[in-house]
Write a protein that holds these residues in place. Structure first.
Motif, PDB file in Angstrom:
ATOM      1  N   TRP A   1       7.426  -1.202   6.105  1.00  0.00           N
ATOM      2  CA  TRP A   1       6.402  -1.269   7.142  1.00  0.00           C
ATOM      3  C   TRP A   1       5.976  -2.699   7.385  1.00  0.00           C
ATOM      4  CZ3 TRP A   1       0.639  -1.102   6.109  1.00  0.00           C
ATOM      5  CH2 TRP A   1       0.327  -1.541   4.824  1.00  0.00           C
ATOM      6  N   THR A   2       5.116  -2.900   8.368  1.00  0.00           N
ATOM      7  CA  THR A   2       4.572  -4.212   8.684  1.00  0.00           C
ATOM      8  C   THR A   2       3.101  -4.208   8.318  1.00  0.00           C
ATOM      9  OG1 THR A   2       6.155  -4.471  10.501  1.00  0.00           O
ATOM     10  CG2 THR A   2       4.224  -5.913  10.518  1.00  0.00           C
ATOM     11  N   PRO A   3       2.741  -4.772   7.152  1.00  0.00           N
ATOM     12  CA  PRO A   3       1.352  -4.682   6.698  1.00  0.00           C
ATOM     13  C   PRO A   3       0.370  -5.418   7.609  1.00  0.00           C
ATOM     14  CG  PRO A   3       2.822  -5.273   4.890  1.00  0.00           C
ATOM     15  CD  PRO A   3       3.609  -5.414   6.155  1.00  0.00           C
TER      16      PRO A   3
ATOM     17  N   GLN B   1      -4.190   1.100  -2.281  1.00  0.00           N
ATOM     18  CA  GLN B   1      -3.720  -0.238  -2.648  1.00  0.00           C
ATOM     19  C   GLN B   1      -4.373  -1.311  -1.782  1.00  0.00           C
ATOM     20  OE1 GLN B   1      -1.949  -0.529  -5.349  1.00  0.00           O
ATOM     21  NE2 GLN B   1      -1.948   1.696  -5.490  1.00  0.00           N
ATOM     22  N   ILE B   2      -4.461  -1.047  -0.500  1.00  0.00           N
ATOM     23  CA  ILE B   2      -5.053  -2.034   0.402  1.00  0.00           C
ATOM     24  C   ILE B   2      -6.548  -2.178   0.118  1.00  0.00           C
ATOM     25  CG2 ILE B   2      -5.485  -2.612   2.821  1.00  0.00           C
ATOM     26  CD1 ILE B   2      -2.569  -2.885   1.840  1.00  0.00           C
ATOM     27  N   LYS B   3      -7.208  -1.085  -0.219  1.00  0.00           N
ATOM     28  CA  LYS B   3      -8.622  -1.159  -0.563  1.00  0.00           C
ATOM     29  C   LYS B   3      -8.823  -2.034  -1.799  1.00  0.00           C
ATOM     30  CE  LYS B   3     -12.668   1.627  -1.784  1.00  0.00           C
ATOM     31  NZ  LYS B   3     -13.186   2.990  -2.073  1.00  0.00           N
TER      32      LYS B   3
ATOM     33  N   ASN C   1      -6.705  -4.655  10.376  1.00  0.00           N
ATOM     34  CA  ASN C   1      -5.538  -4.236  11.155  1.00  0.00           C
ATOM     35  C   ASN C   1      -4.526  -3.494  10.294  1.00  0.00           C
ATOM     36  OD1 ASN C   1      -6.570  -5.528  13.464  1.00  0.00           O
ATOM     37  ND2 ASN C   1      -5.651  -7.485  12.859  1.00  0.00           N
ATOM     38  N   THR C   2      -4.485  -3.840   9.005  1.00  0.00           N
ATOM     39  CA  THR C   2      -3.546  -3.178   8.092  1.00  0.00           C
ATOM     40  C   THR C   2      -3.857  -1.690   7.980  1.00  0.00           C
ATOM     41  OG1 THR C   2      -3.248  -5.220   6.839  1.00  0.00           O
ATOM     42  CG2 THR C   2      -2.628  -3.170   5.747  1.00  0.00           C
ATOM     43  N   TYR C   3      -5.135  -1.356   7.908  1.00  0.00           N
ATOM     44  CA  TYR C   3      -5.509   0.056   7.860  1.00  0.00           C
ATOM     45  C   TYR C   3      -5.027   0.788   9.116  1.00  0.00           C
ATOM     46  CZ  TYR C   3      -8.538  -0.458   3.768  1.00  0.00           C
ATOM     47  OH  TYR C   3      -9.025  -0.662   2.502  1.00  0.00           O
ATOM     48  N   GLN C   4      -5.114   0.113  10.256  1.00  0.00           N
ATOM     49  CA  GLN C   4      -4.656   0.735  11.501  1.00  0.00           C
ATOM     50  C   GLN C   4      -3.141   0.906  11.487  1.00  0.00           C
ATOM     51  OE1 GLN C   4      -6.541   1.999  14.073  1.00  0.00           O
ATOM     52  NE2 GLN C   4      -4.567   2.796  14.769  1.00  0.00           N
ATOM     53  N   ASN C   5      -2.441  -0.046  10.892  1.00  0.00           N
ATOM     54  CA  ASN C   5      -0.979   0.071  10.787  1.00  0.00           C
ATOM     55  C   ASN C   5      -0.581   1.280   9.955  1.00  0.00           C
ATOM     56  OD1 ASN C   5      -0.744  -2.241  12.292  1.00  0.00           O
ATOM     57  ND2 ASN C   5      -0.277  -3.591  10.571  1.00  0.00           N
TER      58      ASN C   5
END
Length: 746
Positions: free
Chosen positions: A540-542, A620-622, A687-691
């Protein structure tokens, strides 16, 4: 042998023309169909050297009467007269023009009969016509055959002695090539289809899974030798070596994994290559069945045909570039290696990555130099490789590019960085729509270069904990250590935790220069540990840098001493040898798994990302976002007003207390830069969450998987062929794909 044949072969006296013999023959394809060969002009030479010319009728048949007794030789040599632009181009090009015949083009339009097929054959037709049946190849009928594939093992070949006897009887009046036949008979000659395989590669600018997988294999191939035997075809024959060839003999490519073996021994002969360079594991490319002339070409070596000195080069001299260093003290050669090949649609260029110990030193040679033929500045070590290979590619493109052929460039590691500089040069000078795929590529150019190359189509692939895409790290491109410690990049990827280290954005600006930047659209392989101890991988594109930079952060933290620079030699070796950085152990398996995942998702109308994977990714992003916020808070407490000068003296380090004002100001600038970078990254995380949300809802079209090759009428046949290999069904590989998405692609 019947009485008639015995008399024809033993009668040495000249026969009277009035008492002449007759012969008939029909050319058919592997299914017994004669229509592909209708209208071909032929020449039949009898044992007195008399030539009988004619044309095959609408059903590929001809009858000739009035020959002298004895064997005859049949040739079909008429030059190509059609209107296909590509065939015309390769037969008239300035370099290595191909002696293309009408027969060759006709055979290229036929197909191989599948093994086990119940379809009728030429032998069936011969039986129905009470004819003699033989298998033949195009190379037997024509004078120039060096551009054709090696002779195949035919199930029922024409006896070679017939043509040799005709030549002896005619005392040099009969051509030295051709198919020998006996008079008084009717023959059905089944012409072997002239086909080849070539990798399915999309020329659409958009990303496709087929390019991801196939180009990972052909980028890996750049690590191999060319494999030409003999290397010098003009060397004298070695009397002590029975396998040595006469000077000017045919060239072969017997070594598995070499460039020549994959392209000419395998693909050109309708065989699927299995290994690349020194790979021990088996990986099959997805290939399509094409006319032989439209394969990825290896030029013929034919010194008798080509009199121009430039056309007397061997295939390795034309297709292969190896600027090999002669040891650690050789600072002239760059050790850059690449190969180039082409078909009717494209020119394919692959550039090798780090392969020798001294490559690691060049990887770390991060001084910035002006880009030759472009704008901005580039990493000096990568730029030297680009300059070295540019002359080779200039000659190749100008020799073999036809019309608007697309140019596709790929490379791994150091080769990816050089490939970026090469592709941007190609975009400016040859093909504005050049396509670039890189795997684990470091940064190659500064901000000005990246801005100038913003229209370059570049799909940049990064694998999990591969540290190389984070090169140059701060100490590589500054003359002074700029090392800011803190807590960053705690993204775990669900597999391997990454601990604190440097602030990943700080120090990337060379003192007096603009910062290094990545160019292209990044796609990242993110491993996820799922319930049941299952590990999957998502491409994916983070949209944020943390995942890509976390591997380097971990590695730097493990190597740094006293907040100073790591040891160059040991650090470079660790960077280049990380498992996630290698093609064989890292990128190829991940590309294979993604290709299979996308195949299944498209076939089942499912989404690329499963619900449980999405939950894992958000976690992970959180975690990463919280680490960034924590670091930001610490910096605000440590440096009120973003200034070292306002930092309480009791909290200053001994180094800072001894520093001059200019040193403190420079360090303050770096700290301020790091804090700004951190703030920008926090915005990117949103934006990563939206991705993730978009990926969770995304369904795939056929074109997402196969690009413009999704339009092929027999695409499913090609996929079925690939999937039939047991290696593509192995449990150890299928296990990389979540169970919810697996299904047969057959």
């Amino acid at each position: 042998m019947d009485l008639r044949e015995t008399q024809s072969l033993s009668d040495q006296k000249r026969s009277c023309a009035a008492l002449g013999d007759s012969i008939s023959f029909r050319l058919v394809d592997e299914f017994g169909d004669a229509k592909p060969y209708a209208g071909l002009k032929y020449e039949l030479f009898d044992s007195e050297g008399i030539k009988h010319s004619g044309s095959l009728d609408a059903d590929g048949f001809a009858r000739v009467d009035g020959q002298y007794a004895g064997p005859l030789v049949l040739t079909i040599t008429e030059a190509y007269q059609g209107a296909d632009d590509f065939y015309t181009a390769i037969s008239t090009r300035g370099s290595y023009p191909i002696k293309l015949t009408q027969l060759q083009v006709a055979a290229e339009q036929t197909l191989h009969r599948p093994i086990g097929s119940s379809a009728k054959t030429g032998a069936y037709r011969a039986s129905s016509e009470k004819a003699e049946f033989f298998n033949v190849e195009v190379r037997q009928f024509v004078q120039h055959s060096r551009h054709l594939p090696p002779a195949a093992k035919l199930s029922k070949p024409v006896p070679e002695g017939w043509a040799k006897l005709a030549c002896n009887l005619a005392a040099g009046k009969v051509p030295s090539f051709g198919v020998g036949l006996l008079p008084g008979k009717h023959y059905v000659l089944e012409v072997r289809a002239l086909r080849a395989y070539r990798p399915l590669i999309s020329l659409a600018p958009t990303f496709s899974a087929i390019n991801l997988y196939n180009l990972s294999l052909f980028a890996t191939l750049s690590y191999g030798d060319f494999g030409q035997v003999p290397e010098d075809p003009n060397a004298p024959k070695d009397p002590k070596d029975p396998k040595s060839q006469e000077p000017g003999g045919e060239i072969k490519f017997p070594t598995v994994g070499t460039v020549g073996h994959v392209l000419q021994t395998c693909l050109a002969c309708c065989q699927e290559p299995m290994r690349y360079a020194d790979a021990k594991t088996v990986n099959y490319p997805v290939v399509e069945d094409v006319p032989y002339s439209k394969r990825l070409e290896i030029i013929p070596y034919d010194p008798d045909l080509y009199q121009n000195e430039d056309d007397r080069k061997t295939p390795s001299q034309v297709h292969f570039f190896n600027d090999q260093r002669q040891g650690m003290t050789d600072w002239v050669n760059t050790d850059t290696q690449a190969y180039a090949t082409h078909d009717d649609r494209m020119i394919l260029i692959a550039i090798r990555g780090t392969a020798e110990k001294w490559d690691a030193w060049r990887d770390g040679d991060a001084e910035q130099v002006p880009v030759e033929g472009g704008v901005g500045k580039a990493h000096q070590g990568f730029h030297e490789g680009y300059v070295a290979v540019k002359a080779f590619l200039t000659e190749y493109i100008e020799r073999f590019r036809i019309g608007d052929q697309r140019i596709v460039v790929c490379g791994h590691s150091l080769g990816g960085a050089i490939a970026l500089l090469v592709a941007e040069w190609i975009r400016r000078n040859y093909d504005p729509a050049v396509i670039l795929y890189t795997f684990g590529s470091p940064r190659a150019g500064d901000a000005e270069f990246v801005e100038g190359a913003k229209s370059l189509v570049h799909h940049r692939i990064v694998n999990n904990n591969d540290p190389v895409p984070s090169v140059p790290v701060p100490w590589m491109d500054t003359k002074k250590a700029v090392w800011i410690t803190g807590i960053t990049a705690t993204v775990t990827g669900g597999v391997a935790p990454v601990v604190g280290g440097i602030v990943f954005g700080a120090g990337l600006s060379r003192l007096g220069g603009k910062p290094y930047r990545h160019q292209g659209e990044q796609r990242y392989f993110m491993p996820l540990r799922l319930p049941g101890n299952q590990v999957s991988s998502v491409l994916w594109t983070p949209g944020c840098e943390g995942l890509e930079e976390s591997a380097m952060t971990q590695l730097c933290y493990a190597n740094v001493k006293n907040n100073d620079t790591p040891d160059r030699s040991s650090f470079g070796v660790q960077v280049m040898n990380g498992a996630d950085h290698t093609m064989l152990g890292g990128y190829i398996p991940a590309c294979w798994a993604t290709f299979r995942r996308w195949q299944d998702a498209q076939a089942s109308c499912g989404t690329v990302l499963t619900a449980r994977e999405a939950v894992n990714m958000r976690a992970q992003i959180k975690s990463y976002s919280e680490a960034l916020e924590k670091w930001q808070k610490v910096q605000q407490e440590e440096y009120p007003g973003r200034s070292i000068e306002t930092r309480p003296n009791d909290r200053a380090t001994a180094l800072q207390r001894r520093s001059t004002m200019s040193d403190l100001q420079a360090r303050q600038k770096e700290i301020d830069s790091a804090i700004k970078h951190n703030e920008k990254e926090l915005d990117n995380v949103k934006n990563t969450y939206q991705n993730i949300k978009d990926l969770e809802a995304k369904t795939l079209e056929l074109s997402d998987v196969y690009g413009d090759r999704s339009e092929l009428p027999k695409l499913q046949d090609h996929i079925d062929r690939w999937f039939a290999h047991v290696e593509n069904q192995a449990l150890v590989r299928v296990a990389q794909i979540p169970q919810a998405t697996t299904s047969s692609t057959a």
